[in-house]
Design a protein around this motif. Structure first.
Motif, PDB file in Angstrom:
ATOM      1  N   THR A   1       0.695  -1.328   0.053  1.00 26.09           N
ATOM      2  CA  THR A   1       0.207   0.099  -0.049  1.00 26.09           C
ATOM      3  C   THR A   1       0.820   1.422   0.027  1.00 26.09           C
ATOM      4  O   THR A   1       0.571   2.441  -0.259  1.00 26.09           O
ATOM      5  CB  THR A   1      -1.114   0.404   1.024  1.00 26.09           C
ATOM      6  OG1 THR A   1      -0.262  -0.323   2.599  1.00 26.09           O
ATOM      7  CG2 THR A   1      -2.051  -1.014   1.021  1.00 26.09           C
ATOM      8  N   GLY A   2       2.056   0.807   0.295  1.00 28.18           N
ATOM      9  CA  GLY A   2       3.181   2.495   0.531  1.00 28.18           C
ATOM     10  C   GLY A   2       3.773   2.801  -1.225  1.00 28.18           C
ATOM     11  O   GLY A   2       4.264   3.347  -1.771  1.00 28.18           O
ATOM     12  N   GLY A   3       3.234   1.452  -1.872  1.00 32.87           N
ATOM     13  CA  GLY A   3       3.439   2.360  -2.952  1.00 32.87           C
ATOM     14  C   GLY A   3       3.443   1.364  -4.191  1.00 32.87           C
ATOM     15  O   GLY A   3       4.982   0.348  -3.945  1.00 32.87           O
ATOM     16  N   SER A   4       3.548   1.133  -5.342  1.00 34.83           N
ATOM     17  CA  SER A   4       4.153  -0.528  -6.334  1.00 34.83           C
ATOM     18  C   SER A   4       3.935   0.371  -8.071  1.00 34.83           C
ATOM     19  O   SER A   4       2.984   0.970  -8.002  1.00 34.83           O
ATOM     20  CB  SER A   4       3.406  -1.722  -6.236  1.00 34.83           C
ATOM     21  OG  SER A   4       1.947  -1.783  -6.425  1.00 34.83           O
ATOM     22  N   VAL A   5       5.132  -0.315  -8.926  1.00 37.62           N
ATOM     23  CA  VAL A   5       4.837   0.393 -10.152  1.00 37.62           C
ATOM     24  C   VAL A   5       5.124  -0.744 -11.610  1.00 37.62           C
ATOM     25  O   VAL A   5       5.231  -1.583 -10.438  1.00 37.62           O
ATOM     26  CB  VAL A   5       5.921   1.996 -10.946  1.00 37.62           C
ATOM     27  CG1 VAL A   5       5.145   3.754  -9.941  1.00 37.62           C
ATOM     28  CG2 VAL A   5       7.823   0.857 -10.586  1.00 37.62           C
ATOM     29  N   VAL A   6       4.205  -0.959 -12.404  1.00 30.39           N
ATOM     30  CA  VAL A   6       3.930  -1.499 -13.274  1.00 30.39           C
ATOM     31  C   VAL A   6       5.474  -1.686 -13.905  1.00 30.39           C
ATOM     32  O   VAL A   6       5.628  -0.341 -14.846  1.00 30.39           O
ATOM     33  CB  VAL A   6       3.093  -1.949 -13.986  1.00 30.39           C
ATOM     34  CG1 VAL A   6       3.144  -2.883 -15.579  1.00 30.39           C
ATOM     35  CG2 VAL A   6       2.019  -3.132 -12.884  1.00 30.39           C
ATOM     36  N   ALA A   7       6.067  -2.481 -13.804  1.00 29.56           N
ATOM     37  CA  ALA A   7       7.030  -2.157 -15.064  1.00 29.56           C
ATOM     38  C   ALA A   7       7.246  -3.108 -16.307  1.00 29.56           C
ATOM     39  O   ALA A   7       7.450  -2.681 -17.300  1.00 29.56           O
ATOM     40  CB  ALA A   7       8.146  -2.942 -14.286  1.00 29.56           C
ATOM     41  N   ARG A   8       6.391  -4.523 -16.389  1.00 29.94           N
ATOM     42  CA  ARG A   8       5.925  -5.052 -17.442  1.00 29.94           C
ATOM     43  C   ARG A   8       4.839  -5.559 -17.455  1.00 29.94           C
ATOM     44  O   ARG A   8       4.150  -6.117 -16.961  1.00 29.94           O
ATOM     45  CB  ARG A   8       7.305  -5.984 -18.102  1.00 29.94           C
ATOM     46  CG  ARG A   8       6.717  -6.876 -19.168  1.00 29.94           C
ATOM     47  CD  ARG A   8       8.456  -7.459 -18.930  1.00 29.94           C
ATOM     48  NE  ARG A   8       8.036  -8.769 -20.558  1.00 29.94           N
ATOM     49  CZ  ARG A   8       8.268  -8.948 -21.338  1.00 29.94           C
ATOM     50  NH1 ARG A   8       8.661  -7.424 -21.850  1.00 29.94           N
ATOM     51  NH2 ARG A   8       7.686  -9.120 -22.632  1.00 29.94           N
ATOM     52  N   HIS A   9       3.485  -5.450 -19.133  1.00 33.92           N
ATOM     53  CA  HIS A   9       2.773  -6.262 -19.204  1.00 33.92           C
ATOM     54  C   HIS A   9       3.276  -7.407 -20.311  1.00 33.92           C
ATOM     55  O   HIS A   9       3.660  -6.452 -21.376  1.00 33.92           O
ATOM     56  CB  HIS A   9       1.853  -5.773 -19.267  1.00 33.92           C
ATOM     57  CG  HIS A   9       0.637  -4.696 -18.083  1.00 33.92           C
ATOM     58  ND1 HIS A   9       0.125  -5.475 -17.272  1.00 33.92           N
ATOM     59  CD2 HIS A   9       0.301  -3.805 -17.285  1.00 33.92           C
ATOM     60  CE1 HIS A   9       0.327  -4.600 -16.006  1.00 33.92           C
ATOM     61  NE2 HIS A   9      -0.126  -3.177 -16.678  1.00 33.92           N
ATOM     62  N   GLU A  10       2.588  -8.422 -19.905  1.00 28.97           N
ATOM     63  CA  GLU A  10       2.735  -9.585 -21.289  1.00 28.97           C
ATOM     64  C   GLU A  10       1.525 -10.028 -21.425  1.00 28.97           C
ATOM     65  O   GLU A  10       0.518 -10.747 -19.880  1.00 28.97           O
ATOM     66  CB  GLU A  10       3.905 -10.396 -21.007  1.00 28.97           C
ATOM     67  CG  GLU A  10       3.886 -11.894 -21.964  1.00 28.97           C
ATOM     68  CD  GLU A  10       4.804 -12.078 -21.658  1.00 28.97           C
ATOM     69  OE1 GLU A  10       5.023 -13.314 -22.128  1.00 28.97           O
ATOM     70  OE2 GLU A  10       5.858 -11.619 -21.796  1.00 28.97           O
ATOM     71  N   ILE A  11       0.103 -10.542 -22.427  1.00 29.48           N
ATOM     72  CA  ILE A  11      -1.385 -10.766 -21.937  1.00 29.48           C
ATOM     73  C   ILE A  11      -0.894 -12.109 -23.238  1.00 29.48           C
ATOM     74  O   ILE A  11      -0.527 -11.177 -25.023  1.00 29.48           O
ATOM     75  CB  ILE A  11      -2.002  -9.465 -22.558  1.00 29.48           C
ATOM     76  CG1 ILE A  11      -2.177  -8.747 -21.143  1.00 29.48           C
ATOM     77  CG2 ILE A  11      -3.299 -10.894 -22.126  1.00 29.48           C
ATOM     78  CD1 ILE A  11      -3.127  -7.899 -21.473  1.00 29.48           C
ATOM     79  N   ASP A  12      -1.566 -12.954 -23.064  1.00 28.92           N
ATOM     80  CA  ASP A  12      -2.045 -13.987 -24.148  1.00 28.92           C
ATOM     81  C   ASP A  12      -3.477 -13.478 -24.310  1.00 28.92           C
ATOM     82  O   ASP A  12      -4.288 -14.551 -23.709  1.00 28.92           O
ATOM     83  CB  ASP A  12      -0.904 -15.379 -24.902  1.00 28.92           C
ATOM     84  CG  ASP A  12       0.217 -15.294 -24.255  1.00 28.92           C
ATOM     85  OD1 ASP A  12       1.136 -14.360 -25.154  1.00 28.92           O
ATOM     86  OD2 ASP A  12       1.015 -15.972 -23.799  1.00 28.92           O
ATOM     87  N   TYR A  13      -3.488 -13.698 -25.774  1.00 29.23           N
ATOM     88  CA  TYR A  13      -5.219 -13.544 -25.727  1.00 29.23           C
ATOM     89  C   TYR A  13      -5.729 -14.937 -26.406  1.00 29.23           C
ATOM     90  O   TYR A  13      -5.221 -15.416 -27.629  1.00 29.23           O
ATOM     91  CB  TYR A  13      -6.096 -12.645 -26.520  1.00 29.23           C
ATOM     92  CG  TYR A  13      -5.833 -10.536 -25.580  1.00 29.23           C
ATOM     93  CD1 TYR A  13      -6.583 -10.536 -24.753  1.00 29.23           C
ATOM     94  CD2 TYR A  13      -5.363 -10.633 -26.164  1.00 29.23           C
ATOM     95  CE1 TYR A  13      -5.822  -9.584 -24.109  1.00 29.23           C
ATOM     96  CE2 TYR A  13      -4.368  -8.877 -26.110  1.00 29.23           C
ATOM     97  CZ  TYR A  13      -4.895  -8.642 -25.326  1.00 29.23           C
ATOM     98  OH  TYR A  13      -4.673  -7.264 -24.453  1.00 29.23           O
TER      99      TYR A  13
END
Length: 141
Positions: free
Chosen positions: A51-63
């Motif tokens: 809850t103190g913070g986080s960031v997304v560095a990468r997303h990968e999605i297979d539809y």
């Protein structure tokens, strides 16, 4: 190991011109599942937890299959496959009981919002994440 299960409602506005859930909506679904997993279930407050913070560095999605709008929520299972000193990989399956619509992963970096920089994963966070670690649970397409 355990998986976090989140039931995500589908919204009318999530549809594309073909009546399928738009690919961008999947990112919002994953975000909702990840926030429910990390913020609601994670221990502690402030910088001592996610809850103190986080960031997304990468997303990968297979539809894998089209998801059509309906009134019933879609199930998103969430678990952790990698935990390093300062990042984690969260995996997802977006599915119904017998249909897998998408599989995805997100690399998340804990972040100190006050100092505006990444931080290390705390011992408390690591203990929480280990409960949901499943290196063998990655489903192939």
């Amino acid at each position: 190991m355990a998986r976090h299960v989140f039931r995500c409602p589908l919204r009318w506005a999530d549809m594309d011109a073909y009546g399928h859930v738009n690919n961008v909506a999947f990112l919002r679904y994953l975000e909702e599942a990840r926030i429910d997993f990390m913020f609601r279930l994670a221990p502690g407050e402030g910088d001592a937890s996610f809850t103190g913070g986080s960031v997304v560095a990468r997303h990968e999605i297979d539809y894998l299959r089209p998801l059509v709008h309906r009134h019933e929520p879609v199930v998103i299972e969430t678990w952790v496959t990698d935990i390093s000193v300062a990042s984690m990989t969260v995996r997802y399956e977006v599915k119904d009981e017998d249909v897998l619509y998408a599989k995805a992963s997100t690399v998340v970096v804990p972040y100190n919002l006050a100092q505006q920089r990444p931080r290390r994963i705390s011992a408390e966070e690591r203990e929480f994440l280990e409960k949901y670690r499943d290196d063998e649970g990655v489903v192939a397409a």
